[in-house]
Design a protein around this motif. Structure first.
Motif, PDB file in Angstrom:
ATOM      1  N   ASN A  10       0.853  -1.204   0.000  1.00  0.00           N
ATOM      2  CA  ASN A  10       0.000   0.000   0.000  1.00  0.00           C
ATOM      3  C   ASN A  10       0.881   1.243   0.000  1.00  0.00           C
ATOM      4  O   ASN A  10       0.942   1.966   0.997  1.00  0.00           O
ATOM      5  CB  ASN A  10      -0.888   0.035   1.248  1.00  0.00           C
ATOM      6  N   PRO A  11       1.575   1.477  -1.107  1.00  0.00           N
ATOM      7  CA  PRO A  11       2.503   2.611  -1.110  1.00  0.00           C
ATOM      8  C   PRO A  11       1.798   3.952  -0.918  1.00  0.00           C
ATOM      9  O   PRO A  11       0.735   4.176  -1.499  1.00  0.00           O
ATOM     10  CB  PRO A  11       3.171   2.539  -2.481  1.00  0.00           C
ATOM     11  N   ARG A  12       2.389   4.786  -0.087  1.00  0.00           N
ATOM     12  CA  ARG A  12       1.831   6.124   0.129  1.00  0.00           C
ATOM     13  C   ARG A  12       2.353   7.055  -0.971  1.00  0.00           C
ATOM     14  O   ARG A  12       3.499   6.948  -1.389  1.00  0.00           O
ATOM     15  CB  ARG A  12       2.255   6.690   1.488  1.00  0.00           C
ATOM     16  N   ASN A  13       1.509   7.978  -1.375  1.00  0.00           N
ATOM     17  CA  ASN A  13       1.897   9.022  -2.342  1.00  0.00           C
ATOM     18  C   ASN A  13       2.375   8.461  -3.681  1.00  0.00           C
ATOM     19  O   ASN A  13       3.224   9.048  -4.336  1.00  0.00           O
ATOM     20  CB  ASN A  13       2.987   9.928  -1.743  1.00  0.00           C
ATOM     21  N   LYS A  14       1.808   7.321  -4.081  1.00  0.00           N
ATOM     22  CA  LYS A  14       2.174   6.755  -5.386  1.00  0.00           C
ATOM     23  C   LYS A  14       1.142   7.189  -6.418  1.00  0.00           C
ATOM     24  O   LYS A  14       0.148   6.498  -6.645  1.00  0.00           O
ATOM     25  CB  LYS A  14       2.260   5.227  -5.320  1.00  0.00           C
ATOM     26  N   THR A  15       1.381   8.339  -6.981  1.00  0.00           N
ATOM     27  CA  THR A  15       0.470   8.912  -7.984  1.00  0.00           C
ATOM     28  C   THR A  15       1.179  10.079  -8.651  1.00  0.00           C
ATOM     29  O   THR A  15       2.226  10.520  -8.193  1.00  0.00           O
ATOM     30  CB  THR A  15      -0.843   9.375  -7.292  1.00  0.00           C
ATOM     31  N   GLU A  16       0.608  10.549  -9.741  1.00  0.00           N
ATOM     32  CA  GLU A  16       1.177  11.732 -10.393  1.00  0.00           C
ATOM     33  C   GLU A  16       0.903  12.962  -9.538  1.00  0.00           C
ATOM     34  O   GLU A  16      -0.143  13.046  -8.893  1.00  0.00           O
ATOM     35  CB  GLU A  16       0.521  11.944 -11.768  1.00  0.00           C
ATOM     36  N   LEU A  17       1.839  13.870  -9.538  1.00  0.00           N
ATOM     37  CA  LEU A  17       1.668  15.121  -8.784  1.00  0.00           C
ATOM     38  C   LEU A  17       1.330  16.247  -9.758  1.00  0.00           C
ATOM     39  O   LEU A  17       2.083  16.499 -10.696  1.00  0.00           O
ATOM     40  CB  LEU A  17       2.968  15.437  -8.030  1.00  0.00           C
ATOM     41  N   GLU A  18       0.189  16.879  -9.504  1.00  0.00           N
ATOM     42  CA  GLU A  18      -0.190  17.998 -10.367  1.00  0.00           C
ATOM     43  C   GLU A  18       0.690  19.203 -10.055  1.00  0.00           C
ATOM     44  O   GLU A  18       1.075  19.407  -8.917  1.00  0.00           O
ATOM     45  CB  GLU A  18      -1.650  18.380 -10.117  1.00  0.00           C
ATOM     46  N   ASN A  19       0.986  19.965 -11.059  1.00  0.00           N
ATOM     47  CA  ASN A  19       1.739  21.220 -10.885  1.00  0.00           C
ATOM     48  C   ASN A  19       3.126  21.034 -10.265  1.00  0.00           C
ATOM     49  O   ASN A  19       3.602  21.895  -9.541  1.00  0.00           O
ATOM     50  CB  ASN A  19       0.958  22.215 -10.004  1.00  0.00           C
ATOM     51  N   PHE A  20       3.746  19.874 -10.541  1.00  0.00           N
ATOM     52  CA  PHE A  20       5.087  19.696  -9.979  1.00  0.00           C
ATOM     53  C   PHE A  20       6.069  20.681 -10.611  1.00  0.00           C
ATOM     54  O   PHE A  20       5.863  21.141 -11.743  1.00  0.00           O
ATOM     55  CB  PHE A  20       5.573  18.249 -10.169  1.00  0.00           C
ATOM     56  N   THR A  21       7.108  21.009  -9.870  1.00  0.00           N
ATOM     57  CA  THR A  21       8.119  21.942 -10.386  1.00  0.00           C
ATOM     58  C   THR A  21       9.370  21.215 -10.867  1.00  0.00           C
ATOM     59  O   THR A  21      10.094  21.715 -11.714  1.00  0.00           O
ATOM     60  CB  THR A  21       8.533  22.963  -9.308  1.00  0.00           C
ATOM     61  N   HIS A  22       9.631  20.021 -10.293  1.00  0.00           N
ATOM     62  CA  HIS A  22      10.812  19.246 -10.661  1.00  0.00           C
ATOM     63  C   HIS A  22      10.421  17.772 -10.760  1.00  0.00           C
ATOM     64  O   HIS A  22       9.606  17.298  -9.970  1.00  0.00           O
ATOM     65  CB  HIS A  22      11.916  19.360  -9.610  1.00  0.00           C
ATOM     66  N   GLU A  23      11.071  17.091 -11.688  1.00  0.00           N
ATOM     67  CA  GLU A  23      10.797  15.660 -11.851  1.00  0.00           C
ATOM     68  C   GLU A  23      12.064  14.961 -12.315  1.00  0.00           C
ATOM     69  O   GLU A  23      12.792  15.495 -13.145  1.00  0.00           O
ATOM     70  CB  GLU A  23       9.702  15.464 -12.905  1.00  0.00           C
ATOM     71  N   ALA A  24      12.330  13.776 -11.780  1.00  0.00           N
ATOM     72  CA  ALA A  24      13.465  12.997 -12.289  1.00  0.00           C
ATOM     73  C   ALA A  24      13.160  11.512 -12.187  1.00  0.00           C
ATOM     74  O   ALA A  24      12.412  11.066 -11.315  1.00  0.00           O
ATOM     75  CB  ALA A  24      14.734  13.325 -11.518  1.00  0.00           C
ATOM     76  N   LYS A  25      13.765  10.792 -13.110  1.00  0.00           N
ATOM     77  CA  LYS A  25      13.574   9.346 -13.173  1.00  0.00           C
ATOM     78  C   LYS A  25      14.839   8.648 -12.687  1.00  0.00           C
ATOM     79  O   LYS A  25      15.939   8.985 -13.130  1.00  0.00           O
ATOM     80  CB  LYS A  25      13.306   8.968 -14.630  1.00  0.00           C
ATOM     81  N   GLY A  26      14.662   7.709 -11.781  1.00  0.00           N
ATOM     82  CA  GLY A  26      15.797   6.911 -11.320  1.00  0.00           C
ATOM     83  C   GLY A  26      15.741   5.544 -11.960  1.00  0.00           C
ATOM     84  O   GLY A  26      14.665   4.957 -12.101  1.00  0.00           O
ATOM     85  N   HIS A  27      16.883   5.039 -12.354  1.00  0.00           N
ATOM     86  CA  HIS A  27      16.951   3.779 -13.069  1.00  0.00           C
ATOM     87  C   HIS A  27      17.959   2.868 -12.388  1.00  0.00           C
ATOM     88  O   HIS A  27      19.087   3.287 -12.112  1.00  0.00           O
ATOM     89  CB  HIS A  27      17.364   4.094 -14.524  1.00  0.00           C
ATOM     90  N   ASN A  28      17.549   1.649 -12.105  1.00  0.00           N
ATOM     91  CA  ASN A  28      18.474   0.678 -11.529  1.00  0.00           C
ATOM     92  C   ASN A  28      18.931  -0.264 -12.642  1.00  0.00           C
ATOM     93  O   ASN A  28      18.172  -1.120 -13.087  1.00  0.00           O
ATOM     94  CB  ASN A  28      17.781  -0.117 -10.415  1.00  0.00           C
ATOM     95  N   PRO A  29      20.166  -0.105 -13.105  1.00  0.00           N
ATOM     96  CA  PRO A  29      20.624  -0.901 -14.251  1.00  0.00           C
ATOM     97  C   PRO A  29      20.719  -2.399 -13.954  1.00  0.00           C
ATOM     98  O   PRO A  29      20.721  -3.214 -14.872  1.00  0.00           O
ATOM     99  CB  PRO A  29      22.006  -0.323 -14.567  1.00  0.00           C
ATOM    100  N   LEU A  30      20.764  -2.766 -12.691  1.00  0.00           N
ATOM    101  CA  LEU A  30      20.883  -4.183 -12.341  1.00  0.00           C
ATOM    102  C   LEU A  30      19.623  -4.972 -12.672  1.00  0.00           C
ATOM    103  O   LEU A  30      19.669  -6.145 -12.996  1.00  0.00           O
ATOM    104  CB  LEU A  30      21.181  -4.350 -10.847  1.00  0.00           C
TER     105      LEU A  30
END
Ligand code: FES
Length: 144
Positions: free
Chosen positions: A17-37
């Motif tokens: 039951n992850p908390r805050n797992k949704t798109e954020l409206e009006n965000f100012t910054h966004e980044a994607k993290g990638h785990n190459p493993l």
């Protein structure tokens, strides 16, 4: 129930039951993290007002540990300043890599056990790398 079992329960709860797992409206910054493993990706969106992160949400798919870590991250950093978050991340990184931490990390302490499993350290830090990238105005990062 011992402490390890309690920690497992909290991780399980946050991964199911992850908390805050949704798109954020009006965000100012966004980044994607990638785990190459494993190829898993987690994106973090934040609203930054001056130096303060007033809201944070995440999206993406990962394992139980990376999902739980992202969920708890959102609870741990909301309302904190950029400097405070940098300090928390430094301590969190020390915690999961088996180094000494200077401060009590509260709920984040439940990830202490991953230090015994080097592959899992990247799972626990994936969302944190994405968060730091977002704060620093980058779009993408990897745990490498
Ligand atoms: Fe991919 Fe944990 S196995 S982030």
């Amino acid at each position: 129930m011992n402490l390890d079992e309690l920690y497992q329960e909290v991780i399980l709860d946050h991964s199911k039951n992850p908390r805050n797992k949704t798109e954020l409206e009006n965000f100012t910054h966004e980044a994607k993290g990638h785990n190459p493993l494993c190829g898993d990706q987690i994106s973090i969106q934040i609203i930054m007002k001056g130096e303060e992160i007033s809201d944070v949400k995440f999206t993406g798919a990962g394992c139980a540990i990376s999902t739980a870590s992202a969920s708890i991250l959102t609870e741990a950093i909301k309302g904190k300043s950029k400097n405070e978050i940098e300090k928390i991340f430094e301590n969190f990184h020390n915690l999961v890599t088996g180094n000494k931490t200077e401060e009590d990390l509260g709920k984040l302490t439940i990830f202490e056990g991953v230090q015994k499993y080097p592959v899992r350290i990247k799972c626990a830090t994936l969302s944190w790398h994405a968060l730091m990238a977002a704060i620093n105005g980058e779009k993408e990062t990897s745990t490498e």
